[in-house]
Design a protein around this motif. Structure first.
Motif, PDB file in Angstrom:
ATOM      1  N   THR A 149       0.833  -1.207   0.000  1.00 28.76           N
ATOM      2  CA  THR A 149       0.000   0.000   0.000  1.00 28.76           C
ATOM      3  C   THR A 149       0.864   1.251   0.000  1.00 28.76           C
ATOM      4  O   THR A 149       1.984   1.262   0.501  1.00 28.76           O
ATOM      5  CB  THR A 149      -0.940   0.036   1.224  1.00 28.76           C
ATOM      6  N   ARG A 150       0.312   2.304  -0.573  1.00 24.14           N
ATOM      7  CA  ARG A 150       0.945   3.630  -0.554  1.00 24.14           C
ATOM      8  C   ARG A 150      -0.160   4.663  -0.552  1.00 24.14           C
ATOM      9  O   ARG A 150      -1.300   4.364  -0.907  1.00 24.14           O
ATOM     10  CB  ARG A 150       1.801   3.854  -1.813  1.00 24.14           C
ATOM     11  N   HIS A 151       0.174   5.885  -0.187  1.00 25.77           N
ATOM     12  CA  HIS A 151      -0.770   6.976  -0.387  1.00 25.77           C
ATOM     13  C   HIS A 151      -0.009   8.258  -0.699  1.00 25.77           C
ATOM     14  O   HIS A 151       1.165   8.405  -0.361  1.00 25.77           O
ATOM     15  CB  HIS A 151      -1.693   7.159   0.822  1.00 25.77           C
ATOM     16  N   TYR A 152      -0.705   9.158  -1.372  1.00 24.41           N
ATOM     17  CA  TYR A 152      -0.161  10.470  -1.731  1.00 24.41           C
ATOM     18  C   TYR A 152      -1.139  11.538  -1.275  1.00 24.41           C
ATOM     19  O   TYR A 152      -2.322  11.483  -1.631  1.00 24.41           O
ATOM     20  CB  TYR A 152       0.011  10.597  -3.256  1.00 24.41           C
ATOM     21  N   THR A 153      -0.655  12.505  -0.507  1.00 24.86           N
ATOM     22  CA  THR A 153      -1.477  13.686  -0.237  1.00 24.86           C
ATOM     23  C   THR A 153      -1.453  14.572  -1.483  1.00 24.86           C
ATOM     24  O   THR A 153      -0.668  14.349  -2.416  1.00 24.86           O
ATOM     25  CB  THR A 153      -0.931  14.482   0.952  1.00 24.86           C
ATOM     26  N   TYR A 154      -2.301  15.595  -1.491  1.00 23.97           N
ATOM     27  CA  TYR A 154      -2.289  16.512  -2.625  1.00 23.97           C
ATOM     28  C   TYR A 154      -0.933  17.205  -2.775  1.00 23.97           C
ATOM     29  O   TYR A 154      -0.439  17.407  -3.897  1.00 23.97           O
ATOM     30  CB  TYR A 154      -3.439  17.519  -2.533  1.00 23.97           C
TER      31      TYR A 154
END
Length: 658
Positions: free
Chosen positions: A115-120
């Motif tokens: 899993t990964r995530h990116y903020t704006y």
């Protein structure tokens, strides 16, 4: 739903009387209730061009405001907001930084569970770095860049980076073969390919880099550089001087990149869709008009709110992944989920586990997936907490009532609205769909056109079909901002394909449809020879051409037959050089031909059925009677007049009776 019929025999075979009203709880919180929706329709009816102009000023960020909303001087090559300047990446990223900079823009899960995530803020920085990297490789505004990637965040980053510098991207679905990739590169005249070493799908590695190498070895001479993401880590060839690793290119770049302010009509992307003539069509979309359609439909159809987690399961290689993964939700500052792999890995609960683990509130998928998961039983979704879901959607083809009801009962717990959406690659954004807080739904119907969309059903003379439930051609009477602008390099084909049938008066969708007594639209299928397999439009001529490219094949004709999971299955009638194969030889050759088609086009085009014959049913003028083949493929009684056939006796052989 019924599958496509020829226009001579368009008829409604579906009778559906169930109606589901929006729940009071949903209506109370909805962006649009019935009164607000009626007001939008009234404004659009009173002044269609002014309606869109007001929304463009309100919803989009402009560097130079437009002064003319619609230029019809070269119709049907319409131009919207043409003297305005904007940038799609600014609209999707920059304008959210002050208020949503720390909000998650993309949540990602790979097939193997990573899993990964990116903020704006993080997404903005990555897009800027790649945009700078592309500029360092000599890519400028107007240059074409082909993107051939797995369903990972970097695919969206690549699309947004192209938009930021005004480069025109053309995303090619990662399931397409090297031959299909080569054809699209050559038609677009692309200078650069962005790809990956591979992707994970169905427990296997998809060999993306190998396909790129094969495509470039076979032609595609315009490509100068290949940028490759390290996704799988398996060993792949690396060609010095041509190939670059994504991470090495990114490491050298600043995380700020001034946007290229482009005219509203500047092409944002080309997306190739199959046509019945065989050669893929490069559908060209604009920047501002396209983004306006994607932005507004996210609000209207999905009732998008700031706290939503929006999951559209489509690959970015298709228009749905463009409008409802890469652009529309981000323009609205939403959080999206991306998933790389298959819906049944490690088992049929994967989609529902993803919904649970990532708190998905809006789930938008294809009837193909719904039918496949439905066949595997209710026990899989029952294992997961789906209580955060508040809206369900369907896209890609008409959803049959049985699948709609399962979706409603098992996934929606008989409480959630289902938005069954009709639109196309060419339309850019959703055209006909229920507004969930305002429009009652009927299983199998996409309900009514959205505000500003003037859809109709007409007969062969172009006159409106006034009788309820009588079929005809689905048309759009007035231009709309997100419509395609042309076919890349072939404007004559654009006019002939979409406008000429009724004297350029309105857009001809190529679908048959009818309206019921309540004015609800029901899509009945294609009126041409384009197959809809698992939500993917495949030209019969492309499949036929691939079959005929095999040394044993003299001629081939391909039709669709209904399939309970895929919508349509590919049925091929094949004429061999030499004697007609039978028995074990026929079985072996059929397998060989399926593999050949998969290599030529992609696995999605593999024929489910191959029937060998001595001849095809042709008229004396040499025209293949495709309606007859469709009847045979479906196991229907032959009702057509066969007296015009060159060899009427061939019918029994084609039907497997001789």
């Amino acid at each position: 739903m019924s599958s496509a019929k020829s226009h001579e025999t368009i008829q409604s075979v579906l009778s559906e009387n169930r109606v589901f009203d929006p729940t009071a709880d949903f209506v109370a919180r909805a962006r649009l209730d019935a009164a607000k929706l009626d007001a939008l329709h009234a404004a659009a009816a009173k002044d269609p061009v002014g309606f869109w102009a007001d929304l463009a000023k309100k919803e989009l960020a402009w560097q130079t405001p437009f002064t003319e909303a619609l230029d019809e001087s070269n119709a049907p090559n319409y131009r919207w907001f043409a003297d305005g300047k904007t940038n799609v990446s600014v609209n999707c990223l920059d304008r959210h930084l002050a208020t949503r900079g720390d909000k998650i823009a993309i949540r990602f899960e790979g097939e193997k569970g990573d899993t990964r995530h990116y903020t704006y803020k993080q997404l903005y920085a990555e897009v800027c770095k790649l945009a700078n990297g592309l500029k360092s490789l000599g890519i400028r505004a107007g240059d074409r860049v082909v993107i051939y990637m797995p369903m990972v965040p970097e695919a969206v980053i690549a699309m947004q980076a192209c938009a930021r510098i005004g480069a025109v991207h053309s995303v090619v679905f990662g399931g397409f073969s090297a031959t299909s990739l080569k054809d699209r590169i050559e038609d677009a005249g692309a200078r650069l390919v962005i790809t990956a070493d591979g992707g994970h799908r169905g427990g296997n590695i998809v060999e993306l880099k190998k396909a790129v190498d094969d495509a470039l070895a076979a032609g595609a001479k315009t490509i100068e550089k290949v940028v490759m993401l390290k996704r799988t880590g398996h060993e792949v060839p690396f060609i010095e001087g041509r190939d670059l690793w994504w991470h090495e290119l990114m490491a050298q770049q600043a995380d700020r990149c001034d946007p290229a302010w482009v005219e509203a009509e500047h092409p944002l992307f080309l997306l190739y869709t199959s046509g019945s003539t065989g050669k893929p069509k490069g559908i060209q979309h604009s920047s501002a008009g396209y983004l306006l359609g994607a932005t507004l439909t996210c609000q209207w159809v999905f009732d998008l709110r700031d706290d939503d987690v929006f999951w559209c399961t489509a690959d970015v290689g298709w228009i749905t992944g463009h409008s409802y993964v890469a652009y529309g939700p981000l323009s609205n500052g939403a959080t999206i989920l991306m998933y790389e792999g298959a819906p049944t890995v490690p088992d049929a609960g994967r989609f529902w586990k993803l919904c649970q683990d990532h708190g998905v509130t809006i789930f938008y998928t294809a009837p193909t997936a719904i039918r496949a998961l439905m066949k595997l039983g209710d026990s899989f979704p029952a294992q997961y907490d789906l209580s955060k879901l508040r809206l369900l959607g369907s896209v890609g083809e008409p959803i049959n009532p049985e699948a709609w009801m399962w979706y409603h009962r098992v996934i929606g717990k008989e409480k959630l609205p289902i938005v069954d959406t009709w639109w196309q690659t060419e339309t850019g954004s959703i055209m006909i769909a229920p507004v969930p807080g305002a429009v009652p739904t009927k299983p199998g119907s996409c309900t009514k056109p959205l505000p500003g969309i003037f859809a109709d059903v007409v007969d062969e003379s172009g006159e409106p079909v006034k009788e309820a439930n009588a079929g005809g051609y689905l048309v759009i009477r007035k231009p709309w901002p997100s419509m395609l602008r042309t076919i890349w390099g072939d404007n004559e084909r654009y006019i002939k394909t979409y406008w000429a049938q009724f004297g350029n008066k309105y857009y001809v969708a190529g679908d048959s449809a009818h309206r019921d007594a309540d004015g609800y639209f029901w899509i009945m299928g294609r009126v041409d020879d384009v197959l809809n397999v698992s939500g993917h439009r495949l030209g019969t001529m492309e499949v036929e051409s691939a079959l005929v490219a095999h040394p044993r094949v003299a001629e081939a004709a391909v039709v669709g037959r209904p399939h309970e999971v895929k919508g349509e299955a590919v049925f091929a009638f094949v004429i061999c050089k030499g004697a007609r194969p039978t028995g074990a030889e026929a079985e072996q050759l059929a397998k060989e031909l399926r593999d050949h088609v998969a290599k030529q086009i992609g696995a999605i085009a593999k024929p489910d059925d191959i029937r060998f014959a001595d001849n095809l049913p042709k008229t004396r003028s040499g025209k293949i009677m495709r309606r007859l083949l469709r009847s045979i493929a479906r196991g229907e009684a032959i009702t057509q007049d066969t007296s015009t056939l060159e060899n009427p006796a061939i019918v029994d052989q084609l039907a497997g009776k001789a």
